[in-house]
Design a protein around this motif. Structure first.
Motif, PDB file in Angstrom:
ATOM      1  N   PHE A  31      31.292  52.259   9.880  1.00 43.56           N
ATOM      2  CA  PHE A  31      30.903  50.941  10.379  1.00 43.56           C
ATOM      3  C   PHE A  31      31.637  49.829   9.650  1.00 43.56           C
ATOM      4  CE2 PHE A  31      27.180  53.208  12.035  1.00 43.56           C
ATOM      5  CZ  PHE A  31      27.132  52.661  13.316  1.00 43.56           C
ATOM      6  N   THR A  32      31.858  48.750  10.392  1.00 44.12           N
ATOM      7  CA  THR A  32      32.439  47.541   9.824  1.00 44.12           C
ATOM      8  C   THR A  32      31.669  46.343  10.361  1.00 44.12           C
ATOM      9  OG1 THR A  32      34.522  46.358   9.435  1.00 44.12           O
ATOM     10  CG2 THR A  32      34.168  47.265  11.640  1.00 44.12           C
ATOM     11  N   GLU A  33      31.822  45.184   9.712  1.00 45.46           N
ATOM     12  CA  GLU A  33      30.918  44.070   9.983  1.00 45.46           C
ATOM     13  C   GLU A  33      31.346  43.157  11.119  1.00 45.46           C
ATOM     14  OE1 GLU A  33      30.318  42.000   6.343  1.00 45.46           O
ATOM     15  OE2 GLU A  33      29.064  43.570   5.467  1.00 45.46           O
ATOM     16  N   SER A  34      32.586  43.186  11.541  1.00 44.62           N
ATOM     17  CA  SER A  34      33.033  42.200  12.516  1.00 44.62           C
ATOM     18  C   SER A  34      33.965  42.803  13.563  1.00 44.62           C
ATOM     19  CB  SER A  34      33.754  41.046  11.817  1.00 44.62           C
ATOM     20  OG  SER A  34      34.990  41.483  11.278  1.00 44.62           O
ATOM     21  N   GLU A  35      34.043  42.119  14.688  1.00 49.08           N
ATOM     22  CA  GLU A  35      34.974  42.519  15.736  1.00 49.08           C
ATOM     23  C   GLU A  35      36.410  42.447  15.234  1.00 49.08           C
ATOM     24  OE1 GLU A  35      35.326  41.379  20.360  1.00 49.08           O
ATOM     25  OE2 GLU A  35      35.845  39.749  18.983  1.00 49.08           O
ATOM     26  N   PRO A  76      22.555  61.076  13.184  1.00 51.39           N
ATOM     27  CA  PRO A  76      22.721  61.196  14.634  1.00 51.39           C
ATOM     28  C   PRO A  76      22.894  59.837  15.313  1.00 51.39           C
ATOM     29  CG  PRO A  76      21.040  62.705  13.877  1.00 51.39           C
ATOM     30  CD  PRO A  76      21.402  61.856  12.693  1.00 51.39           C
ATOM     31  N   VAL A  77      23.630  59.826  16.407  1.00 51.70           N
ATOM     32  CA  VAL A  77      24.034  58.584  17.055  1.00 51.70           C
ATOM     33  C   VAL A  77      22.846  57.723  17.463  1.00 51.70           C
ATOM     34  CG1 VAL A  77      25.357  57.637  18.979  1.00 51.70           C
ATOM     35  CG2 VAL A  77      26.121  59.727  17.853  1.00 51.70           C
ATOM     36  N   ASP A  78      21.730  58.345  17.866  1.00 52.57           N
ATOM     37  CA  ASP A  78      20.582  57.558  18.309  1.00 52.57           C
ATOM     38  C   ASP A  78      19.702  57.085  17.158  1.00 52.57           C
ATOM     39  OD1 ASP A  78      19.784  60.135  17.703  1.00 52.57           O
ATOM     40  OD2 ASP A  78      18.251  60.231  19.257  1.00 52.57           O
ATOM     41  N   GLN A  79      20.116  57.327  15.913  1.00 56.80           N
ATOM     42  CA  GLN A  79      19.313  56.916  14.762  1.00 56.80           C
ATOM     43  C   GLN A  79      20.106  56.044  13.791  1.00 56.80           C
ATOM     44  OE1 GLN A  79      16.009  57.602  14.432  1.00 56.80           O
ATOM     45  NE2 GLN A  79      16.134  58.556  16.462  1.00 56.80           N
ATOM     46  N   MET A  84      23.256  50.408  10.529  1.00 57.52           N
ATOM     47  CA  MET A  84      23.995  49.255  11.014  1.00 57.52           C
ATOM     48  C   MET A  84      23.508  47.966  10.360  1.00 57.52           C
ATOM     49  SD  MET A  84      24.863  49.907  15.038  1.00 57.52           S
ATOM     50  CE  MET A  84      23.222  50.381  15.557  1.00 57.52           C
ATOM     51  N   LYS A  85      22.242  47.881  10.048  1.00 60.37           N
ATOM     52  CA  LYS A  85      21.722  46.692   9.380  1.00 60.37           C
ATOM     53  C   LYS A  85      22.365  46.498   8.015  1.00 60.37           C
ATOM     54  CE  LYS A  85      17.155  46.736  11.589  1.00 60.37           C
ATOM     55  NZ  LYS A  85      15.696  46.887  11.352  1.00 60.37           N
TER      56      LYS A  85
END
Length: 273
Positions: A31-35, A76-79, A84-85
């Motif tokens: 994950f990364t924080e920005s577009e 897992p992808v749904d968790q 992400m927070k």
């Protein structure tokens, strides 16, 4: 991607050994924080380490210069909502197999007073005697070893993997891109053949592929499913393994058998990027 996982595409859930194992995943997500950060990663074909080193020798990075790594999660992808927070709303997913081939491994969390932690500490101390040699084998392990500090540093829940030094990849190595719901703009304009998954659980599919190619892929998928079966639908499960009563094919072998010329020309063509 909703908290309960409603609407997450079924093919992204479960685990290779058994799709019903929803507590495990075939994918590892960074994950990364920005577009803008995600766009930069996609354009460069590389995830670079941040400014901070990780692991049980992170405090020696100024002397070793080899303890930085990039991080992924096997949640897992749904968790992934809680992760992400902490790490951002934009992500790239790769298969476990790909990350392993690039030297990635799970993080090993060692509790206070555990014999394993004491042993690692002695090994590090021994390696530091008489000066630090950055080529010593111990420093290839330390980025993957975290010392747990109850009440302060407890991140086992992240189910983290790391790759030392960074990760170089081709677009074909990416399984899917994760973006916030409604974020469609510049990322999709890159015209990559990579599927998108939105946080609300929806998937756009192969959004950037021209219609003629998408139709051809649909035809090939139908032919593939008619020719080869899912082991879960046909084979029994004994002692943690399938009981094979028919020849076993990997997905790659099956695809190469059915479409050898198409695969050779397609993946060597720059028209995919």
């Amino acid at each position: 991607m909703t908290q309960g996982g409603e609407g997450v595409p079924e093919h992204l859930l479960g685990y290779g050994l058994d799709p019903k194992w929803r507590d495990m995943s075939d994918y590892l997500v960074h994950f990364t924080e920005s577009e803008e950060s995600l766009l930069s990663i996609l354009r460069d074909g590389m995830i670079r380490p941040g400014g901070k080193a990780f692991g049980s020798a992170a405090n020696l990075e100024s002397r070793l210069r080899n303890q930085k790594s990039i991080c992924l999660s096997e949640i897992p992808v749904d968790q992934l909502h809680r992760l992400m927070k902490r790490h951002g709303r934009y992500g790239l997913a790769f298969t476990r197999t790909f990350i392993r081939t690039e030297g990635g491994a799970r993080v090993w969390y060692l509790d206070p007073d555990a014999p394993s932690r004491e042993a690692i500490s002695r090994m590090i101390g021994q390696a530091m005697k008489g000066g630090i040699d950055s080529a010593d084998e111990i420093w290839k392990l330390t980025p993957f070893i975290d010392r747990v500090t109850p009440g302060h540093y407890e991140f086992e829940w992240e189910r983290e993997w790391r790759v030392m030094g960074g990760l170089v990849f081709e677009q074909s190595d990416i399984s899917f891109i994760i973006v916030p719901a409604g974020a469609r703009g510049r990322i999709e304009q890159l015209s990559t053949p990579i599927p998108y998954v939105y946080h609300d659980g929806s998937a756009t599919g192969w959004v950037a592929i021209p219609e003629i190619l998408a139709n051809e892929m649909d035809r090939m998928t139908a032919e593939f499913l008619e020719s080869f079966g899912d082991p879960n639908d046909h084979l029994s499960w004994e002692k943690g393994e399938y009981f094979w009563t028919v020849p076993e094919w990997s997905t790659t072998e099956a695809a190469e058998f059915l479409f050898p010329l198409w695969l050779t020309s397609a993946w060597s063509s720059s028209s995919f990027t």
